[in-house]
Design a protein around this motif. Structure first.
Motif, PDB file in Angstrom:
ATOM      1  N   ILE A   1     -13.872   2.862  -1.630  1.00 39.73           N
ATOM      2  CA  ILE A   1     -13.019   1.817  -2.176  1.00 39.73           C
ATOM      3  C   ILE A   1     -11.577   2.155  -1.821  1.00 39.73           C
ATOM      4  N   SER A   2     -10.951   1.285  -1.029  1.00 38.62           N
ATOM      5  CA  SER A   2      -9.559   1.482  -0.623  1.00 38.62           C
ATOM      6  C   SER A   2      -8.682   0.536  -1.430  1.00 38.62           C
ATOM      7  N   LEU A   3      -7.673   1.095  -2.106  1.00 38.97           N
ATOM      8  CA  LEU A   3      -6.765   0.317  -2.944  1.00 38.97           C
ATOM      9  C   LEU A   3      -5.359   0.400  -2.382  1.00 38.97           C
ATOM     10  N   SER A   4      -4.679  -0.751  -2.331  1.00 41.22           N
ATOM     11  CA  SER A   4      -3.290  -0.792  -1.874  1.00 41.22           C
ATOM     12  C   SER A   4      -2.451  -1.508  -2.918  1.00 41.22           C
ATOM     13  N   ARG A   5      -1.242  -0.976  -3.146  1.00 40.59           N
ATOM     14  CA  ARG A   5      -0.294  -1.612  -4.065  1.00 40.59           C
ATOM     15  C   ARG A   5       1.104  -1.203  -3.642  1.00 40.59           C
ATOM     16  N   LYS A   6       1.947  -2.193  -3.428  1.00 41.44           N
ATOM     17  CA  LYS A   6       3.338  -1.967  -3.043  1.00 41.44           C
ATOM     18  C   LYS A   6       3.454  -1.014  -1.857  1.00 41.44           C
ATOM     19  N   GLY A   7       2.630  -1.226  -0.848  1.00 45.84           N
ATOM     20  CA  GLY A   7       2.709  -0.439   0.375  1.00 45.84           C
ATOM     21  C   GLY A   7       2.078   0.939   0.313  1.00 45.84           C
ATOM     22  N   LYS A   8       1.543   1.330  -0.828  1.00 46.95           N
ATOM     23  CA  LYS A   8       0.885   2.633  -0.946  1.00 46.95           C
ATOM     24  C   LYS A   8      -0.613   2.405  -1.058  1.00 46.95           C
ATOM     25  N   SER A   9      -1.375   3.282  -0.405  1.00 44.90           N
ATOM     26  CA  SER A   9      -2.824   3.137  -0.389  1.00 44.90           C
ATOM     27  C   SER A   9      -3.512   4.424  -0.800  1.00 44.90           C
ATOM     28  N   THR A  10      -4.697   4.263  -1.328  1.00 42.86           N
ATOM     29  CA  THR A  10      -5.545   5.401  -1.639  1.00 42.86           C
ATOM     30  C   THR A  10      -6.992   4.973  -1.445  1.00 42.86           C
ATOM     31  N   SER A  11      -7.845   5.925  -1.166  1.00 43.38           N
ATOM     32  CA  SER A  11      -9.273   5.651  -1.025  1.00 43.38           C
ATOM     33  C   SER A  11     -10.033   6.480  -2.046  1.00 43.38           C
ATOM     34  N   LEU A  12     -11.001   5.831  -2.657  1.00 38.54           N
ATOM     35  CA  LEU A  12     -11.812   6.479  -3.693  1.00 38.54           C
ATOM     36  C   LEU A  12     -13.285   6.462  -3.301  1.00 38.54           C
ATOM     37  N   ASP A  13     -13.962   7.577  -3.556  1.00 37.23           N
ATOM     38  CA  ASP A  13     -15.415   7.548  -3.425  1.00 37.23           C
ATOM     39  C   ASP A  13     -15.993   7.100  -4.772  1.00 37.23           C
ATOM     40  N   LYS A  14     -17.285   7.060  -4.878  1.00 39.05           N
ATOM     41  CA  LYS A  14     -17.921   6.561  -6.099  1.00 39.05           C
ATOM     42  C   LYS A  14     -17.481   7.353  -7.330  1.00 39.05           C
ATOM     43  N   ASP A  15     -17.518   8.671  -7.240  1.00 43.31           N
ATOM     44  CA  ASP A  15     -17.163   9.494  -8.407  1.00 43.31           C
ATOM     45  C   ASP A  15     -15.715   9.281  -8.840  1.00 43.31           C
ATOM     46  N   ALA A  16     -14.800   9.236  -7.880  1.00 38.45           N
ATOM     47  CA  ALA A  16     -13.386   9.034  -8.212  1.00 38.45           C
ATOM     48  C   ALA A  16     -13.169   7.650  -8.833  1.00 38.45           C
ATOM     49  N   TYR A  17     -13.855   6.641  -8.307  1.00 38.12           N
ATOM     50  CA  TYR A  17     -13.752   5.284  -8.858  1.00 38.12           C
ATOM     51  C   TYR A  17     -14.243   5.243 -10.298  1.00 38.12           C
ATOM     52  N   LEU A  18     -15.384   5.867 -10.553  1.00 39.33           N
ATOM     53  CA  LEU A  18     -15.947   5.865 -11.910  1.00 39.33           C
ATOM     54  C   LEU A  18     -15.050   6.638 -12.885  1.00 39.33           C
ATOM     55  N   LYS A  19     -14.461   7.749 -12.422  1.00 42.24           N
ATOM     56  CA  LYS A  19     -13.541   8.512 -13.277  1.00 42.24           C
ATOM     57  C   LYS A  19     -12.294   7.698 -13.607  1.00 42.24           C
ATOM     58  N   LEU A  20     -11.755   7.001 -12.607  1.00 44.33           N
ATOM     59  CA  LEU A  20     -10.585   6.162 -12.827  1.00 44.33           C
ATOM     60  C   LEU A  20     -10.892   5.067 -13.849  1.00 44.33           C
ATOM     61  N   LEU A  21     -12.024   4.441 -13.712  1.00 38.86           N
ATOM     62  CA  LEU A  21     -12.431   3.385 -14.633  1.00 38.86           C
ATOM     63  C   LEU A  21     -12.624   3.940 -16.044  1.00 38.86           C
ATOM     64  N   GLN A  22     -13.318   5.060 -16.154  1.00 38.03           N
ATOM     65  CA  GLN A  22     -13.556   5.683 -17.455  1.00 38.03           C
ATOM     66  C   GLN A  22     -12.245   6.086 -18.126  1.00 38.03           C
TER      67      GLN A  22
END
Length: 164
Positions: A72-93
């Motif tokens: 999952i690649s996220l971009s906001r205001k010119g900055k980007s980051t990529s998350l794998d499944k575990d990182a995405y779930l941790k962010l959501l939690q």
């Protein structure tokens, strides 16, 4: 002796052809089962399940809707980051743990299915209260969903995040 051998060979050929026929039918059935295809209905089922799971803050169910090798690649205001499944779930939690009145909505359009995958435009709106303030995230994504055990799972997302 020749008659016996001839009958034995004929019987063996008949038995062998029966086995070949059974194997051919089983192989055809197996290939048909493996050749399942993605449908728009499966994509809409995914959206409905994701909405329910997120609104119930059920991380286990959300996890089952995301492929193990998701990116999952996220971009906001010119900055980007990529998350794998575990990182995405941790962010959501973590988001759920730090907020109240969390609400999630999802819409999907421009669905294109090919074989075991679908690509679609997805808009999610997440809102909550943090430190007494209403916060809203709108995420516009182009996603790839993959078919697994008869269900659509999130495989890839390229997302643009807007915070209100």
């Amino acid at each position: 002796m020749k008659k016996l051998w001839g009958k034995g060979l004929l019987a063996l050929l008949i038995k062998s052809s029966s086995i070949v026929a059974v194997v051919a039918v089983a192989t055809t059935m197996s290939l048909s089962a493996q050749a399942a295809t993605m449908t728009e209905a499966l994509v809409q089922n995914y959206a409905s399940a994701m909405k329910t799971s997120a609104n119930n803050q059920n991380i286990g169910q959300v996890s089952r809707l995301v492929a193990d090798d998701a990116l999952i690649s996220l971009s906001r205001k010119g900055k980007s980051t990529s998350l794998d499944k575990d990182a995405y779930l941790k962010l959501l939690q973590n988001s759920w743990n730090q907020t109240s009145n969390y609400r999630y909505d999802i819409t999907i359009d421009n669905i294109v299915t090919t074989g075991e995958q679908a690509r679609a435009n997805v808009t999610t709106t997440e809102s909550w209260v943090k430190d007494g303030k209403n916060v809203s995230f709108v995420t516009n994504s182009r996603v790839t969903l993959t078919l697994s055990t008869g269900n659509a799972l999130l495989l890839r997302a390229v997302s643009q995040v807007t915070i209100d």
